[in-house]
Design an enzyme around this catalytic site. Structure first.
Site, PDB file in Angstrom:
ATOM      1  N   ARG A  35     180.867  75.671  23.592  1.00 32.09           N
ATOM      2  CA  ARG A  35     180.557  74.263  23.302  1.00 32.09           C
ATOM      3  C   ARG A  35     181.272  73.343  24.290  1.00 32.09           C
ATOM      4  O   ARG A  35     180.792  72.268  24.604  1.00 32.09           O
ATOM      5  CB  ARG A  35     180.914  73.902  21.869  1.00 32.09           C
ATOM      6  CG  ARG A  35     182.348  74.160  21.457  1.00 32.09           C
ATOM      7  CD  ARG A  35     182.549  73.720  20.016  1.00 32.09           C
ATOM      8  NE  ARG A  35     183.678  74.401  19.387  1.00 32.09           N
ATOM      9  CZ  ARG A  35     183.968  74.263  18.115  1.00 32.09           C
ATOM     10  NH1 ARG A  35     183.229  73.516  17.335  1.00 32.09           N
ATOM     11  NH2 ARG A  35     185.000  74.908  17.595  1.00 32.09           N
ATOM     12  N   GLU A  37     182.523  72.818  28.044  1.00 32.65           N
ATOM     13  CA  GLU A  37     182.251  73.336  29.387  1.00 32.65           C
ATOM     14  C   GLU A  37     183.531  73.798  30.087  1.00 32.65           C
ATOM     15  O   GLU A  37     183.547  74.851  30.734  1.00 32.65           O
ATOM     16  CB  GLU A  37     181.552  72.244  30.210  1.00 32.65           C
ATOM     17  CG  GLU A  37     181.176  72.731  31.590  1.00 32.65           C
ATOM     18  CD  GLU A  37     180.194  71.811  32.297  1.00 32.65           C
ATOM     19  OE1 GLU A  37     179.315  71.248  31.628  1.00 32.65           O
ATOM     20  OE2 GLU A  37     180.331  71.662  33.519  1.00 32.65           O
ATOM     21  N   ASP A  60     176.562  74.178  22.040  1.00 32.49           N
ATOM     22  CA  ASP A  60     177.241  73.857  20.778  1.00 32.49           C
ATOM     23  C   ASP A  60     176.225  74.173  19.692  1.00 32.49           C
ATOM     24  O   ASP A  60     175.194  73.492  19.580  1.00 32.49           O
ATOM     25  CB  ASP A  60     177.628  72.378  20.745  1.00 32.49           C
ATOM     26  CG  ASP A  60     178.348  71.992  19.446  1.00 32.49           C
ATOM     27  OD1 ASP A  60     178.303  72.787  18.486  1.00 32.49           O
ATOM     28  OD2 ASP A  60     178.943  70.913  19.400  1.00 32.49           O
ATOM     29  N   ILE A  61     176.510  75.184  18.890  1.00 34.52           N
ATOM     30  CA  ILE A  61     175.501  75.624  17.919  1.00 34.52           C
ATOM     31  C   ILE A  61     175.247  74.577  16.836  1.00 34.52           C
ATOM     32  O   ILE A  61     174.257  74.648  16.120  1.00 34.52           O
ATOM     33  CB  ILE A  61     175.827  77.008  17.300  1.00 34.52           C
ATOM     34  CG1 ILE A  61     177.091  76.955  16.436  1.00 34.52           C
ATOM     35  CG2 ILE A  61     175.948  78.073  18.384  1.00 34.52           C
ATOM     36  CD1 ILE A  61     177.263  78.202  15.560  1.00 34.52           C
ATOM     37  N   ASN A  87     177.751  84.925  17.881  1.00 37.62           N
ATOM     38  CA  ASN A  87     179.164  85.209  17.621  1.00 37.62           C
ATOM     39  C   ASN A  87     179.937  83.987  17.129  1.00 37.62           C
ATOM     40  O   ASN A  87     180.889  84.117  16.361  1.00 37.62           O
ATOM     41  CB  ASN A  87     179.788  85.740  18.921  1.00 37.62           C
ATOM     42  CG  ASN A  87     181.299  85.690  18.884  1.00 37.62           C
ATOM     43  OD1 ASN A  87     181.952  86.555  18.293  1.00 37.62           O
ATOM     44  ND2 ASN A  87     181.885  84.661  19.490  1.00 37.62           N
ATOM     45  N   TYR A 190     184.328  80.786   3.489  1.00 37.33           N
ATOM     46  CA  TYR A 190     184.021  81.670   4.620  1.00 37.33           C
ATOM     47  C   TYR A 190     183.194  82.864   4.134  1.00 37.33           C
ATOM     48  O   TYR A 190     182.180  83.215   4.733  1.00 37.33           O
ATOM     49  CB  TYR A 190     185.333  82.145   5.262  1.00 37.33           C
ATOM     50  CG  TYR A 190     185.148  83.087   6.434  1.00 37.33           C
ATOM     51  CD1 TYR A 190     184.824  82.610   7.699  1.00 37.33           C
ATOM     52  CD2 TYR A 190     185.303  84.467   6.278  1.00 37.33           C
ATOM     53  CE1 TYR A 190     184.652  83.480   8.774  1.00 37.33           C
ATOM     54  CE2 TYR A 190     185.142  85.339   7.338  1.00 37.33           C
ATOM     55  CZ  TYR A 190     184.815  84.845   8.587  1.00 37.33           C
ATOM     56  OH  TYR A 190     184.647  85.707   9.644  1.00 37.33           O
ATOM     57  N   GLY A 191     183.625  83.451   3.009  1.00 39.36           N
ATOM     58  CA  GLY A 191     182.911  84.611   2.468  1.00 39.36           C
ATOM     59  C   GLY A 191     181.471  84.280   2.134  1.00 39.36           C
ATOM     60  O   GLY A 191     180.549  85.019   2.487  1.00 39.36           O
ATOM     61  N   VAL A 192     181.253  83.128   1.476  1.00 37.05           N
ATOM     62  CA  VAL A 192     179.880  82.757   1.107  1.00 37.05           C
ATOM     63  C   VAL A 192     179.060  82.431   2.361  1.00 37.05           C
ATOM     64  O   VAL A 192     177.882  82.801   2.454  1.00 37.05           O
ATOM     65  CB  VAL A 192     179.876  81.587   0.095  1.00 37.05           C
ATOM     66  CG1 VAL A 192     178.454  81.073  -0.135  1.00 37.05           C
ATOM     67  CG2 VAL A 192     180.491  82.031  -1.232  1.00 37.05           C
ATOM     68  N   SER A 193     179.685  81.783   3.355  1.00 38.89           N
ATOM     69  CA  SER A 193     178.931  81.480   4.591  1.00 38.89           C
ATOM     70  C   SER A 193     178.452  82.777   5.252  1.00 38.89           C
ATOM     71  O   SER A 193     177.339  82.858   5.775  1.00 38.89           O
ATOM     72  CB  SER A 193     179.779  80.659   5.568  1.00 38.89           C
ATOM     73  OG  SER A 193     180.775  81.445   6.203  1.00 38.89           O
TER      74      SER A 193
END
Ligand code: NAP
Length: 274
Positions: A35, A37, A60-61, A87, A190-193
């Site tokens: 994201r 440069e 940048d996702i 990733n 984090y786990g649910v994501s």
């Protein structure tokens, strides 16, 4: 025709090691994307110091515009895409003082929604025999096992990406209303994501299988193991190159591989979760 691979969040950690591995093993151009440069170009320079030749493109996702620009660039220069490694991801630290509702919103937006948006933007340009790898986590399976049995059943039986979207939105809403645990959710943003990432994978594989214009498109998700990176505050036991092994194995699955397809993979082995 030059083949091309793209890794998101390639400037450090596991993504950096995946770029390194692809530079050594993938027959084609490898794009380290980041994201920022400056951070991306510094990482490219480091790999050039090792005698490797990654290329750089900003991504940048979280930005639809940025995803669109990368897609247009790939079409213009290569006519398509052959390997996509999703990733990029984030995790709040255990001792973060940010309200849990903020953690849930930000984490789901990056790890689930933005990853899916990269797929929506780039899947249309995948070429036959393309390989897609999502970095999920064993935490997704732990979190899944901690959800109520009704919720586990809903998550495991999602048939469409809309079903997954709705459940992820429900988690966020339940967190905001302070009822997520009462409603059966695991207490981990984090786990649910990463549940979202794991659950969307077989649905995406089914969608790619139904595509009549292209053949042998394969998407899998994986856990890299517990890796020594900034995300784990360097407590992880694996080196980044060890963490990159399973993602690289999936990114480099030979043409017409029958397995794994649409699976969750750990240590190069399929783990059944439903
Ligand atoms: N480390 C582990 O033990 C472990 C275990 C299971 C799964 N994973 C997963 O593996 C992946 C890599 O983790 P890691 O440990 O290497 O983490 P890391 O060292 O924190 O690196 C994360 C990378 O993602 C990038 N990123 C974050 N948000 C982004 C965005 N909006 N757009 C583009 N890039 C973005 C970061 O860029 P910046 O430098 O700009 O922030 C960085 O390059 C993650 O998806 C993680 O959830 C890691």
């Amino acid at each position: 025709m030059t083949r091309v691979a793209v890794v998101t969040g390639g400037n450090k950690g596991i993504g950096f090691a995946i770029v390194r591995g692809l530079c050594k093993k993938f027959k084609g151009d490898v794009y380290l994307t980041a994201r920022d440069e400056g951070r991306g170009l510094a990482a490219v320079k480091e790999l050039e110091g090792e005698g490797l030749s990654p290329k750089f493109h900003q991504l940048d996702i979280l930005s639809g515009e940025s995803i669109k620009k990368l897609g247009a660039f790939l079409v213009d220069k290569y006519g398509g895409l052959d390997v996509l490694v999703n990733n990029a991801g984030i995790a709040f630290k255990q001792d973060s003082t940010a309200p849990f509702s903020e953690q849930a919103e930000v984490t789901l937006k990056s790890n689930y929604t933005a990853t899916l948006n990269v797929c929506k933007g780039l899947f249309p340009i995948l070429r036959s025999h393309a390989r897609v790898v999502h970095l999920s986590s064993m935490t997704s399976l732990n979190a899944l096992s901690k959800c109520s049995s009704a919720l586990q059943s809903s998550l495991k039986n999602c048939k469409t990406l809309t079903d997954v979207d709705e459940l992820m939105a429900k988690f966020e809403k339940d967190v905001k209303n302070g009822v997520h645990q009462a409603n059966g959710w695991a207490n981990s943003a984090y786990g649910v994501s990463k549940i979202g990432v794991t659950v969307m994978t077989p649905i995406q594989q089914a969608e790619l299988d139904a595509d009549e214009t292209r053949s042998d498109l394969v998407v899998n998700c994986c856990c890299p193991g517990y890796v020594d990176t900034d995300m784990t505050s360097h407590k992880g036991l694996k080196t980044i190159d060890e963490g990159a092994e399973t993602p690289l194995y999936l990114a480099l699955l030979p043409p017409n591989s029958t397995q794994p397809r649409g699976e969750y993979v750990s240590e190069k082995k399929v783990v059944k979760w439903r």
